[in-house]
Design an enzyme around this catalytic site. Sequence first.
Site, PDB file in Angstrom:
ATOM      1  N   GLU A   1       0.922  -1.338  -0.037  1.00 17.75           N
ATOM      2  CA  GLU A   1      -0.089   0.068  -0.031  1.00 17.75           C
ATOM      3  C   GLU A   1       0.950   1.186  -0.075  1.00 17.75           C
ATOM      4  O   GLU A   1       1.922   1.396   0.562  1.00 17.75           O
ATOM      5  CB  GLU A   1      -0.864   0.048   1.444  1.00 17.75           C
TER       6      GLU A   1
ATOM      7  N   CYS B   1       3.852   8.492   0.784  1.00 10.98           N
ATOM      8  CA  CYS B   1       4.084   7.693   2.006  1.00 10.98           C
ATOM      9  C   CYS B   1       4.156   6.284   1.692  1.00 10.98           C
ATOM     10  O   CYS B   1       3.194   5.726   1.261  1.00 10.98           O
ATOM     11  CB  CYS B   1       2.788   7.744   2.818  1.00 10.98           C
TER      12      CYS B   1
ATOM     13  N   CYS C   1       3.558  -5.870   9.435  1.00  9.65           N
ATOM     14  CA  CYS C   1       4.667  -5.495  10.410  1.00  9.65           C
ATOM     15  C   CYS C   1       4.636  -6.512  11.560  1.00  9.65           C
ATOM     16  O   CYS C   1       3.592  -6.909  12.394  1.00  9.65           O
ATOM     17  CB  CYS C   1       4.248  -4.136  10.907  1.00  9.65           C
TER      18      CYS C   1
ATOM     19  N   CYS D   1       1.731  -2.919  17.236  1.00  8.84           N
ATOM     20  CA  CYS D   1       1.234  -1.817  18.103  1.00  8.84           C
ATOM     21  C   CYS D   1      -0.252  -1.962  18.199  1.00  8.84           C
ATOM     22  O   CYS D   1      -0.735  -2.236  17.207  1.00  8.84           O
ATOM     23  CB  CYS D   1       1.552  -0.552  17.778  1.00  8.84           C
TER      24      CYS D   1
ATOM     25  N   CYS E   1      -2.797   0.011  15.471  1.00 18.14           N
ATOM     26  CA  CYS E   1      -2.257   0.342  14.150  1.00 18.14           C
ATOM     27  C   CYS E   1      -2.941  -0.839  13.391  1.00 18.14           C
ATOM     28  O   CYS E   1      -2.471  -1.936  13.787  1.00 18.14           O
ATOM     29  CB  CYS E   1      -0.818   0.137  14.041  1.00 18.14           C
TER      30      CYS E   1
ATOM     31  N   SER F   1       8.420   7.285  16.759  1.00 18.64           N
ATOM     32  CA  SER F   1       6.777   7.047  17.163  1.00 18.64           C
ATOM     33  C   SER F   1       7.194   6.740  18.795  1.00 18.64           C
ATOM     34  O   SER F   1       7.045   5.786  19.412  1.00 18.64           O
ATOM     35  CB  SER F   1       6.238   5.733  16.708  1.00 18.64           C
TER      36      SER F   1
ATOM     37  N   CYS G   1      -2.846   7.846   8.584  1.00 14.62           N
ATOM     38  CA  CYS G   1      -1.879   7.196   9.300  1.00 14.62           C
ATOM     39  C   CYS G   1      -2.416   5.842  10.280  1.00 14.62           C
ATOM     40  O   CYS G   1      -3.406   6.062  10.968  1.00 14.62           O
ATOM     41  CB  CYS G   1      -1.209   8.014  10.489  1.00 14.62           C
TER      42      CYS G   1
HETATM   43  N1  SAH Z   1       6.529   1.454  11.704  1.00 17.10           N
HETATM   44  C1  SAH Z   1       6.890   2.909  11.444  1.00 17.10           C
HETATM   45  C2  SAH Z   1       6.218   3.704  10.379  1.00 17.10           C
HETATM   46  C3  SAH Z   1       4.946   3.227   9.852  1.00 17.10           C
HETATM   47  S1  SAH Z   1       3.643   3.988  10.878  1.00 17.10           S
HETATM   48  C4  SAH Z   1       6.179   3.457  12.975  1.00 17.10           C
HETATM   49  O1  SAH Z   1       5.763   2.993  13.709  1.00 17.10           O
HETATM   50  O2  SAH Z   1       6.867   4.651  13.134  1.00 17.10           O
HETATM   51  C5  SAH Z   1       3.488   5.757  10.721  1.00 17.10           C
HETATM   52  C6  SAH Z   1       2.783   6.531  11.859  1.00 17.10           C
HETATM   53  O3  SAH Z   1       1.447   6.111  12.011  1.00 17.10           O
HETATM   54  C7  SAH Z   1       3.725   5.820  13.211  1.00 17.10           C
HETATM   55  O4  SAH Z   1       3.766   7.136  14.157  1.00 17.10           O
HETATM   56  C8  SAH Z   1       2.464   5.149  13.723  1.00 17.10           C
HETATM   57  O5  SAH Z   1       2.510   5.157  15.148  1.00 17.10           O
HETATM   58  C9  SAH Z   1       1.176   6.031  13.506  1.00 17.10           C
HETATM   59  N2  SAH Z   1      -0.141   5.372  13.488  1.00 17.10           N
HETATM   60  C10 SAH Z   1      -0.255   4.061  13.561  1.00 17.10           C
HETATM   61  N3  SAH Z   1      -1.660   3.592  13.754  1.00 17.10           N
HETATM   62  C11 SAH Z   1      -2.130   5.080  13.912  1.00 17.10           C
HETATM   63  C12 SAH Z   1      -3.395   5.432  14.092  1.00 17.10           C
HETATM   64  N4  SAH Z   1      -4.522   4.441  14.180  1.00 17.10           N
HETATM   65  N5  SAH Z   1      -3.911   6.437  13.990  1.00 17.10           N
HETATM   66  C13 SAH Z   1      -2.795   7.639  13.766  1.00 17.10           C
HETATM   67  N6  SAH Z   1      -1.487   7.360  13.664  1.00 17.10           N
HETATM   68  C14 SAH Z   1      -1.083   5.929  13.660  1.00 17.10           C
HETATM   69 FE1  SF4 Z   2       4.324  -1.464  12.825  1.00 18.76          FE
HETATM   70 FE2  SF4 Z   2       4.639   1.044  13.095  1.00 18.76          FE
HETATM   71 FE3  SF4 Z   2       2.110  -0.036  12.944  1.00 18.76          FE
HETATM   72 FE4  SF4 Z   2       3.618  -0.256  15.243  1.00 18.76          FE
HETATM   73  S1  SF4 Z   2       2.514   1.718  14.050  1.00 18.76           S
HETATM   74  S2  SF4 Z   2       2.550  -2.026  14.019  1.00 18.76           S
HETATM   75  S3  SF4 Z   2       5.469  -0.302  14.105  1.00 18.76           S
HETATM   76  S4  SF4 Z   2       3.546   0.077  11.286  1.00 18.76           S
END
Ligand code: SAH
Ligand code: SF4
Length: 341
Positions: free
Chosen positions: A90, A105, A112, A116, A119, A212, A331
């Site tokens: 994506e 992006c 992944c 988290c 996410c 993050s 995000c």
């Molecule tokens: N894995 C890396 C990069 C991809 S995620 C990371 O975690 O930094 C890019 C950003 O989106 C990160 O800051 C992540 O924490 C954030 N993100 C993940 N889930 C989200 C959500 N539901 N709402 C807003 N931001 C989110």
């Molecule tokens: Fe992976 Fe980033 Fe999503 Fe965490 S926020 S699960 S590190 S993509």
Amino acid sequence: MQILSGLTLKEIEEITDKLHASKFRARQIHNWIYLKSAAKIDEMTDLSVKFREELKKNALVSNVKIKTKQESFDGTIKYLIEFPDGGCAETVLMRFDNRANLTACVSSQIGCAVNCSFCATGRLGFVRNLTYKEIIEQVLTIQRDTGLKITNVVFMGQGEPLLNLENVLKAMEIFNENFQIGVRRLTVSTSGIIPQINKLAELKMQSTLAVSLHAPNHEIRKTIMGIENQYNMNDLKTALKNYTAETGRRITVEYLLIKDLNDTLDCAKQLADYIHDIKCNVNLIPYNPVAGSLYQKSSNNSVMRFKSILEQSGKKVTVRLERGADIDAACGQLGGRNNTA
Ligand code: SAH
Ligand code: SF4
């Protein structure tokens, strides 16, 4: 068949040498691929028809397909790109009315492993790393499809870029050299993989490192980011300070705001305290709801209160604009729903 997308100038020269053409032809092809976004060899009109026919016998611009494409009312476009092995990535094009920037992006992995809790990508689990060619194909696909030239790349799609560092670094080198995107217009976002942050420090990376953080203390962080059990915030801070010392670069601290979980006054104060001696800006990200999740977005008031406390402590704070939420492109919403469709 050679795939031209992803090749360096030198590699294209090897093809033109084989076809007994001059090095200048290689430069022309290179420009068509990276700067003029040709989708077919026949579009390379400054090459003679005869040479194009020869080239077509040996090479193809790209072998990826756009599987789905969704457009948001705000101009954001989300693509699901399919690679020859059936794997999909994506990628999202973001544009902001008031800025000339066109930001891609990109995903660095399929799924992944970090998982988290907030996410959508994390829920997929880890499928595989993307190769550097698959990473840059994402930007090329956007450029070919829209005819627009990407000016910024953020590694904020699916995946943890620092767990696929070799391919990410190679892709960044190509973004810089082939696409002529300035290193400072490249941003790598990480959940905080400390050994790899140290590696970037050693390499004196000049691109932007975004971290993050999402929590002001160990207890809250470990409830939403399992990685905290492996790489905790104290050690992370040491790594970030070392990174700045080695590279001279300011870090972006990303902080997701989830209602009542990490958006209280007390959290803001603790965060201000944690970051006070880190050279950083803060990017607040209002949580984007993910289907089936119990978390809620913070209210505007909480976001503003949080922002002003950090500002009082002397940090520059921005609130991330939400883009593409209606097409699950915001995000954290890259859950690859169409991946399995
Ligand atoms: N894995 C890396 C990069 C991809 S995620 C990371 O975690 O930094 C890019 C950003 O989106 C990160 O800051 C992540 O924490 C954030 N993100 C993940 N889930 C989200 C959500 N539901 N709402 C807003 N931001 C989110
Ligand atoms: Fe992976 Fe980033 Fe999503 Fe965490 S926020 S699960 S590190 S993509």
